[in-house]
Design an enzyme around this catalytic site. Structure first.
Site, PDB file in Angstrom:
ATOM      1  CD  GLU A 172      -2.820   1.271   2.383  1.00  0.00           C
ATOM      2  OE1 GLU A 172      -3.744   2.102   2.352  1.00  0.00           O
ATOM      3  OE2 GLU A 172      -2.650   0.464   3.325  1.00  0.00           O
ATOM      4  CG  ASP A 190      -1.789  15.993  -4.112  1.00  0.00           C
ATOM      5  OD1 ASP A 190      -2.224  16.537  -5.143  1.00  0.00           O
ATOM      6  OD2 ASP A 190      -1.506  16.623  -3.085  1.00  0.00           O
ATOM      7  CB  THR A 215     -11.605   6.790   4.804  1.00  0.00           C
ATOM      8  OG1 THR A 215     -12.009   7.669   3.747  1.00  0.00           O
ATOM      9  CG2 THR A 215     -10.642   5.741   4.244  1.00  0.00           C
TER      10      THR A 215
END
Length: 239
Positions: free
Chosen positions: A69, A144, A217
């Site tokens: 990850e 990002d 999340t």
């Protein structure tokens, strides 16, 4: 869970182009729990880039399906995935020290031993520490997006990234990406749909439904309440 690259000030276009990295250095205060994670967890579960190519069967003490990850943030999703799949092993990379400490503290609290952690540039770890054809999955969640057009070249998902990941995945291994920025999802598709050696696992050749194995999340739930979308992409190595 955001990987980013080094910032470059506006007006710096004339400077030599920096190599894409998987992070930007950020500062942040350490909580007591995060510091505990670093103090007690790092000696047990931390790995060093300088150690070079690793035999992860030896590192984990077993042969098991292995997930890599990039940019695990504060580690909440990583902990959830590792706890839900104790028969699998996870290698997480994150440079933000509070996040590293939080993940390690969570491992200690939950008594998890199927995660190992690097705190450095994930692309260097992939190149120097991971054997070819050794990973079952590579996860890139919410990188990002570098949404300004002049910054698109700094996005981690580029042809060279696709090729590096392909080398490290086993045949049949999967690159799973997720983003909450639709334009970045389109960029990912543009790069990956022409990358050699991959098959898009989406039935329509675009995005898959949110896989059940990817935890939702707090950031994602907030986005859903605000009407924001999330796009999941899965590409399988076929040769």
């Amino acid at each position: 869970m955001s990987e980013v690259v080094e910032p470059v000030e506006d007006g710096a276009a004339e400077r030599p182009h920096r190599a894409i990295k998987s992070f930007v250095m950020r500062s942040g205060r350490m909580t007591e729990g995060q510091q505990r994670g670093l103090d007690l967890g790092w000696p047990k579960f931390g790995l060093q880039l300088e150690d070079g190519l690793r035999d992860f069967d030896q590192v984990f003490g077993r042969s098991a399906p292995r997930t890599f990850e990039i940019g695990f943030g504060m580690g909440h999703a990583t902990l959830e995935m590792a706890a839900a799949a104790p028969e699998q092993d996870f290698i997480g990379v994150e440079v933000h020290k509070p996040g590293v400490g939080a993940l390690l503290n969570g491992m200690l609290t939950q008594n998890l031993s199927n995660i190992r952690v690097y705190s450095c540039d994930a692309l260097e770890v992939l190149r120097d520490c991971v054997a070819d054809a050794s990973l079952d999955r590579l996860l890139l969640f919410f990188p990002d997006p570098w949404h300004k057009s002049r910054h698109h070249k700094r996005r981690i998902v580029q042809p060279a990234f696709a090729e590096l990941v392909r080398q490290k995945l086993k045949i049949g291994g999967v690159l799973h990406m997720a983003t909450d920025w639709e334009q970045y999802a389109e960029h990912m598709l543009e790069v990956m749909n022409v990358a050699p050696g991959y098959r898009n696992l989406a039935a329509d050749g675009r995005c898959v439904e949110r896989p059940s194995e990817r935890p939702v999340t707090k950031f994602e739930r907030r986005g859903e309440r605000l009407g924001h979308g999330v796009w999941d992409l899965k590409f399988q190595r076929i040769d």
